[in-house]
Design an enzyme around this catalytic site. Sequence first.
Site, PDB file in Angstrom:
ATOM      1  N   GLU A  33       3.715  -1.305  -4.381  1.00  0.00           N
ATOM      2  CA  GLU A  33       5.293  -0.951  -4.235  1.00  0.00           C
ATOM      3  C   GLU A  33       5.724  -0.709  -5.544  1.00  0.00           C
ATOM      4  O   GLU A  33       6.358   0.097  -6.196  1.00  0.00           O
ATOM      5  CB  GLU A  33       6.101  -1.788  -3.526  1.00  0.00           C
ATOM      6  N   HIS A 103       9.497  -6.520   9.335  1.00  0.00           N
ATOM      7  CA  HIS A 103       9.629  -5.064   9.927  1.00  0.00           C
ATOM      8  C   HIS A 103      10.888  -4.813  10.526  1.00  0.00           C
ATOM      9  O   HIS A 103      11.008  -4.000  11.254  1.00  0.00           O
ATOM     10  CB  HIS A 103       8.524  -4.639  11.056  1.00  0.00           C
TER      11      HIS A 103
END
Lengths: 299, 455
Positions: A33, A103
């Site tokens: 990321e 999530h």
Amino acid sequence: MNLFQSLTNAMDTILDSDPTAGKDRVFNTPLSEQGIVGFGIGMAAAGATAIAEIQFADYIFPAFDQLVNEGAKFRYRSGNLFNCGSLTVRTPCGAVGHGAHYHSQSVESFFAHVPGLKVVIPRGPIQAKGLFLSSVRDKNPVIFLEPKILYRQAVEEVPVRDYEIPLSEAEILEEGSDVTVVGWGTQVHVLRDVCKMAKDQLGVSCELIDLQTILPWDEDTIIKSVMKTGRLLIAHEAPITGGFAAEISSTVQEHCFLALEAPIQRVCGWDTPFPHIFEPFYLPDKWRCFEAMKKLTSY
Amino acid sequence: MSRLSQERKMAASTWLVRAAFLRSRGKLSHLRTLPNAFKALRLSSSSSDAGAGRHQDKPRYPGISNSYFTEKLEFDDPDDGEAIPVYRVMDRNGKVFDEAHDPKLSKETLQDMYKKMTLLNTMDRILYESQRQGRISFYMTNYGEEGTHFGSAAGLLPEDVVLGQYREAGVLLWRGFTLDQCMNQCYANQFDLGKGRQMPVHYGSKDLNFVTISSTLATQMPQASGYGYALKRAGTGNCVICYFGEGAASEGDAHAAFNFAATLDAPVIFFCRNNGYAISTPTSDQYRGDGIAGRGRGYGMKAIRVDGNDVFAVYNVTKAAREIAVNQSKPVMVEAMTYRIGHHSTSDDSSVYRSLKEVNYWDKEDHPIGRLRQYMESKNWWDNELEEEWKRDARQQVMAAFAKAEKALKPPVKDMFTDVYDTLPSRLEKQYHECVDHIAKYPHEYPTELYAQDK
């Protein structure tokens, strides 16, 4: 189109305007990321339009340094010699029913604390495309949060043509006189139900506002509304402490002190990590919001 | 476990022979592959009088220790030389190449291992299906990677600490994690050791020295370095094994982990399960160079590549890596080559990015369980009759645990608020009361009947 089709359509609009688009324009990257965002900042600094994707918002934190210390300050620290304004970071966020810690998170308030970034979140397919095209074309780095539970939830008549919805403008979805109700993303749909419940069961008229851009946010629209209604309910999924509702709440308190008829109500996630099996008890669902509505109107 | 430690002793002599063999082989292959100038250095460092003279003027920069000056302008070219080889013990049909490398695990140990490998398989099938039926929220199968799990787990001591990624259920089964414990976690019921807070397959066990899994990627890696360092200081004689995928190895945390472990001499086995895909990203989009093992040298770390579908090779390598980690206090890089036969998870459809033909090859031609079975059959330690009997038994065990876990109540609502800190801060305690008062006011809007009562 549903929300993900609408965003794909918006991506197509961007790519269609680039005659060089090909496999080297849309590509896989190594799994990093910080790499994805740093690479995006570099491309943007070189003048390219960069759209980076982080799956999911819960995993954006390795890129926190690149976003907070680099992307957000690129223009300012160079005296406007350089900027990475053509960077947009897409990332799916929010509760989905079974996502647990990693999530489900809503990360907007982390980035709301970073001058130089813009933070945008759509509530549905039509807004998604318009806000996304504005974000990509905006001259500042934008974090575009996509409530993933909405990807396939609703279908709307999304215009195929190119259109933009301006950033930093809240949208009044329902006009009302008794309570101002503010949310963004998925929560707007919860609040729409709550407004209806308030009308049907309490005879209360709500003014529902979708903030749409978290940073820089449209305080004028909210303040104007609260000056009229005298009551404010804000709801978001992220934990209550330090959540963006706190910022709205204190700004409104500063500007609307004498107009307020009741203490501002915040209905948010509890101050715990986002829990898996307890999600039904964790979320600021319509019953918790309705309860707050009752408190507001019976104060 | 005493059975195993006995076998460890038995295999030790084999091991020394093998290590010497590898050492000499390693050196030779480097001489063959390095550029000429480099060969000179290698020779001069192995024999004291050769190569003197022009290399007497040593660089004195603090940033290098073992280099030399050259007047040739030559780039170090990764395309020069050979890749690190894949160490294996048996072929794709379970036939051992060299008896000296057969770890000679006993019939009982191998039957146990085989049973647990296939039990994991059965559990995977049933839990995958149950997710498809909406009975659990998520699942990740371990298909095809069983060799890496069991080979490595058996090569360690139970006191060695595991920091895993998320696809290492076999390691836990080998250590004695029960089917009930797996199922309780996947069903997030009140018996789940993690109190229902995480998604399925996020196992953890303090008793089995297996640190609870987190969905985040590579975050466990620098922690493994720190954990190993603390173990070394505590003098326990144990090491840490850190599992990760070749995709996770691209994360910044992976770099930090390798560099910290190497610099601080932490006893950590970095065990890469290179299964070909990071969800949908193939290794060709993931890295250049000689895989993950190829990075070991750059970090100053011993590295080896192993056939991950050869459970004996994985066992030998892990045991040897453990020796280095514990006895030399050094990290070791192990790259186990394998293949993820299942989808990444129940949220993935791998037919979009890879062919069925490719998957079938690994499933049919080079499967770690199949290879072990063929080895066992060649010794008459396993046959169709045992297989049929075990299949029934395994299925029954899994179904029984499954039914029990499904029926159990979820944890009490209070468990949502505890463990955020060691004690409940007063602000959070107020939130807890607000939460239960609210539920009491709207009893029909919440599924409280599925949850255990707060104590």
